[in-house]
Write an enzyme that holds these catalytic residues in place. Structure first.
Site, mmCIF file in Angstrom:
data_model
loop_
_atom_site.group_PDB
_atom_site.id
_atom_site.type_symbol
_atom_site.label_atom_id
_atom_site.label_comp_id
_atom_site.label_asym_id
_atom_site.label_seq_id
_atom_site.Cartn_x
_atom_site.Cartn_y
_atom_site.Cartn_z
ATOM 1 N N GLY A 73 25.930 42.120 29.753
ATOM 2 C CA GLY A 73 25.497 40.914 30.335
ATOM 3 C C GLY A 73 24.129 40.569 30.922
ATOM 4 N N ASP B 206 26.000 51.833 36.601
ATOM 5 C CA ASP B 206 27.144 51.029 36.472
ATOM 6 C C ASP B 206 28.352 51.780 36.756
ATOM 7 O OD1 ASP B 206 28.988 48.938 35.554
ATOM 8 O OD2 ASP B 206 27.416 47.835 34.729
ATOM 9 N N ASP C 293 29.895 53.790 41.104
ATOM 10 C CA ASP C 293 30.287 52.648 41.705
ATOM 11 C C ASP C 293 29.775 52.292 42.957
ATOM 12 O OD1 ASP C 293 31.650 50.969 43.180
ATOM 13 O OD2 ASP C 293 33.870 51.670 42.744
ATOM 14 N N LYS D 243 39.991 32.449 43.495
ATOM 15 C CA LYS D 243 40.939 31.625 44.209
ATOM 16 C C LYS D 243 40.804 30.554 45.333
ATOM 17 C CE LYS D 243 45.419 33.445 42.880
ATOM 18 N NZ LYS D 243 46.260 32.733 42.375
ATOM 19 N N TYR E 76 32.906 34.393 46.558
ATOM 20 C CA TYR E 76 31.866 34.608 45.755
ATOM 21 C C TYR E 76 30.396 33.858 46.621
ATOM 22 C CZ TYR E 76 28.851 34.600 41.561
ATOM 23 O OH TYR E 76 27.824 34.951 40.796
HETATM 24 P P1 NAD Z 1 28.973 40.817 34.021
HETATM 25 O O1 NAD Z 1 30.345 40.853 34.792
HETATM 26 O O2 NAD Z 1 28.957 40.722 32.439
HETATM 27 O O3 NAD Z 1 28.249 42.325 34.476
HETATM 28 C C1 NAD Z 1 28.345 42.752 35.666
HETATM 29 C C2 NAD Z 1 28.234 44.265 35.717
HETATM 30 O O4 NAD Z 1 28.262 44.850 37.057
HETATM 31 C C3 NAD Z 1 29.256 44.989 34.825
HETATM 32 O O5 NAD Z 1 28.640 45.850 33.964
HETATM 33 C C4 NAD Z 1 30.067 45.705 36.002
HETATM 34 O O6 NAD Z 1 30.535 46.986 35.342
HETATM 35 C C5 NAD Z 1 29.094 46.085 37.004
HETATM 36 N N1 NAD Z 1 29.609 46.223 38.204
HETATM 37 C C6 NAD Z 1 30.621 45.674 38.923
HETATM 38 N N2 NAD Z 1 31.048 46.104 40.003
HETATM 39 C C7 NAD Z 1 30.295 47.292 40.131
HETATM 40 C C8 NAD Z 1 30.355 48.503 41.086
HETATM 41 N N3 NAD Z 1 30.822 48.454 42.051
HETATM 42 N N4 NAD Z 1 29.302 49.255 40.840
HETATM 43 C C9 NAD Z 1 28.498 49.311 39.797
HETATM 44 N N5 NAD Z 1 28.474 48.437 38.920
HETATM 45 C C10 NAD Z 1 29.408 47.207 39.099
HETATM 46 O O7 NAD Z 1 28.119 40.053 34.951
HETATM 47 P P2 NAD Z 1 26.998 39.172 34.662
HETATM 48 O O8 NAD Z 1 27.263 37.498 34.173
HETATM 49 O O9 NAD Z 1 26.043 39.770 33.722
HETATM 50 O O10 NAD Z 1 26.297 38.792 36.016
HETATM 51 C C11 NAD Z 1 25.406 39.489 36.462
HETATM 52 C C12 NAD Z 1 24.894 39.064 37.966
HETATM 53 O O11 NAD Z 1 24.671 37.634 37.886
HETATM 54 C C13 NAD Z 1 26.061 39.145 38.856
HETATM 55 O O12 NAD Z 1 25.502 39.452 40.330
HETATM 56 C C14 NAD Z 1 26.591 37.461 39.002
HETATM 57 O O13 NAD Z 1 27.199 37.344 40.181
HETATM 58 C C15 NAD Z 1 25.265 37.000 38.876
HETATM 59 N N6 NAD Z 1 25.489 35.715 38.227
HETATM 60 C C16 NAD Z 1 25.746 35.476 36.906
HETATM 61 C C17 NAD Z 1 25.877 33.988 36.294
HETATM 62 C C18 NAD Z 1 26.367 33.709 35.087
HETATM 63 O O14 NAD Z 1 26.377 32.533 34.387
HETATM 64 N N7 NAD Z 1 26.750 34.809 34.120
HETATM 65 C C19 NAD Z 1 25.421 32.900 37.270
HETATM 66 C C20 NAD Z 1 25.056 33.204 38.462
HETATM 67 C C21 NAD Z 1 24.928 34.465 39.001
#
Ligand code: NAD
Length: 456
Positions: free
Chosen positions: A221, A241, A264, A303, A362
């Protein structure tokens, strides 16, 4: 890379249909590519008020190889070459009457703006005004810029930078960012600079050369894209990650010549393990430590509040907020690990600004991130470092691809650019905040949302 609707709206048949039905007509945005000129056309600079920033702006633009033109007159409105950007120096406003010249300059200049053009307004911060009339004029810039952003067509954006007296040296990096293709999806934003000792970037093509950058959540992502852009800009990336994402993490790290660290971030010993890793991992020059930390890892457990169990609440808070606090504090406390001039960039979200149904956990965690960077900024400034946040809006990822068609289409269109952003748009903004020359941007939250209507 445009979505299906953008492709359709720009096809011959699609153009006719969207025009006739008054449907959104998004265009493919100009995005940064290494080697690309800062702007595809000349810049015109105008003034409203005393205009003390004009010389600084002209020097930065000339240095970047951009042609700078004098203000256009009403006669020049439709003639002349198409403009890459329009910059209004509105510093030194004394009262609302000064804004008439802002109107007189912007109206004909904007008519000459090419697709994916830029409007940038520079002004003094409203909070520093000494009279109500001065404060009124400075604050008026806010409404002006946000409205221009909503009126612009064809992928063009409008943003403002507030430059306090004495912070002129902080302007170069934000100026370059807002005019370039790196800010493709940053629209309707108001950034306030602070005075700082601003080092030059070692190289504008590789502004992060020689830097070590930690990126959490880098296996996929937005995080994977951040890692790639940081590496492109010259950094050695330590990609972090969870162990379960180990294979994907290794692929990302290998692709960019970085290091994978399975961790983690909510584990009790996470901070300690990261600090140890950064002490042991010595760069080619023998130095230990880290220059850039990007807290990107984040999760959702949606939720309605009335139905939310404690586990959902607690895990989201732990990953999205507490881990950012704990790791940052541990890095500040560990002697010699956070290098001088460090940059910390925290990923927030539009939900943390606008709120979102089903996302109390969130949104609370992401709003907390905004408060955290604001509160930490003075301590970071004292170390010559910065801490900022980015708040992405609707970003096209695997997660959003799984949304029902209607929700996805509405979610991605309700912004001034009429399309969702790409992970690279978030990554470019983070990479810019990580640059040495971004020393004067501190405690800020920059939305990467195409000027979304939500929370604006
Ligand atoms: P994603 O779920 O595709 O990727 C998140 C990554 O974080 C994953 O690889 C996951 O394994 C890792 N992760 C989760 N928990 C973890 C932990 N405890 N320790 C280490 N790694 C951990 O999410 P994304 O869409 O790429 O989002 C990335 C960031 O952007 C996040 O903070 C999300 O809240 C924020 N965000 C995303 C969007 C969107 O539209 N996708 C919008 C606003 C904010």
């Amino acid at each position: 890379m445009a979505d299906w609707y953008t492709n359709f709206a720009n096809s011959g048949f699609g153009t006719t249909i969207t025009k006739q039905l008054g449907l959104p007509r998004p265009v493919e945005l100009r995005r940064y590519e290494p080697g690309q000129p800062l702007l595809p056309g000349p810049v015109v600079i105008g003034s409203a008020g005393a205009g003390r920033l004009r010389d600084t702006v002209t020097a930065v633009l000339r240095d970047a190889g951009v042609t700078v033109q004098s203000p256009v007159t009403a006669d020049g409105a439709t003639g002349g070459e198409e403009l890459g950007a329009v910059v209004l120096d509105a510093s030194g406003l004394t009262g609302p009457a000064d804004l008439a010249s802002a109107h007189d300059f912007l109206a004909p200049a904007i008519k000459r703006l090419r697709a994916s053009g830029r409007v940038l307004v520079l002004a003094d911060p409203p909070a520093d005004a000494t009279t109500p009339a001065q404060a009124a004029a400075r604050q008026a810039v806010d409404g002006l810029v946000r409205s221009v952003g909503k009126e612009l067509l064809d992928g063009s954006t409008a943003n403002a930078v507030f430059v306090p007296e004495g912070a002129e040296a902080s302007l170069a990096a934000p100026l370059r960012f807002f005019l370039s293709g790196r800010s493709a999806y940053v629209d309707g934003q108001l950034l306030t600079l602070s005075a700082a000792d601003v080092p030059a970037n070692p190289d504008e093509e590789k502004p992060l050369a020689g830097k070590v950058a930690v990126v959490t959540g880098a296996a996929r992502g937005i995080g994977a894209e951040i890692a790639k852009v940081m590496a492109r800009d010259g950094a050695h990336v330590v990609a972090v990650d969870v162990p379960a994402a180990g294979d994907a993490l290794a692929r990302v790290a290998n692709e960019i010549g970085g290091t994978a660290l399975q961790l983690d971030i909510t584990a009790a010993d996470a901070s300690q393990r990261l600090v140890e890793h950064l002490r042991e991992r010595r760069a080619a020059d023998g130095r230990q430590g880290v220059d850039v930390v990007v807290h990107n890892a984040g999760i959702t457990r949606d939720k309605l509040l009335v139905n939310m169990d404690a586990a959902r609440w607690n895990t989201v808070m732990a990953v999205n907020l507490q881990a950012q606090l704990d790791i940052t504090q541990a890095l500040l406390d560990a002697d010699g690990v956070l290098r001088d001039g460090a940059r910390v960039v925290c990923v927030s979200s539009q939900s943390g600004i606008a709120g979102n149904r089903g996302q109390t956990n969130y949104a609370a965690s992401k709003a907390g991130v905004i408060g955290m960077v604001r509160a930490w900024a003075p301590e970071f400034a004292a170390r010559g470092a910065t801490i900022n946040a980015v708040a992405p809006g609707f970003i096209v990822t695997e997660m959003t691809a799984k949304m029902p068609f209607g929700t996805r289409e509405i979610g991605s269109r309700i912004n001034s650019l009429q399309q969702g952003g790409l992970p690279v748009d978030v990554a470019e903004t983070i990479a810019w905040l990580s640059q040495p020359a971004s020393a004067g941007v501190n405690g800020q939250t920059v939305r990467v949302c195409g000027q979304s209507m939500l929370g604006a």
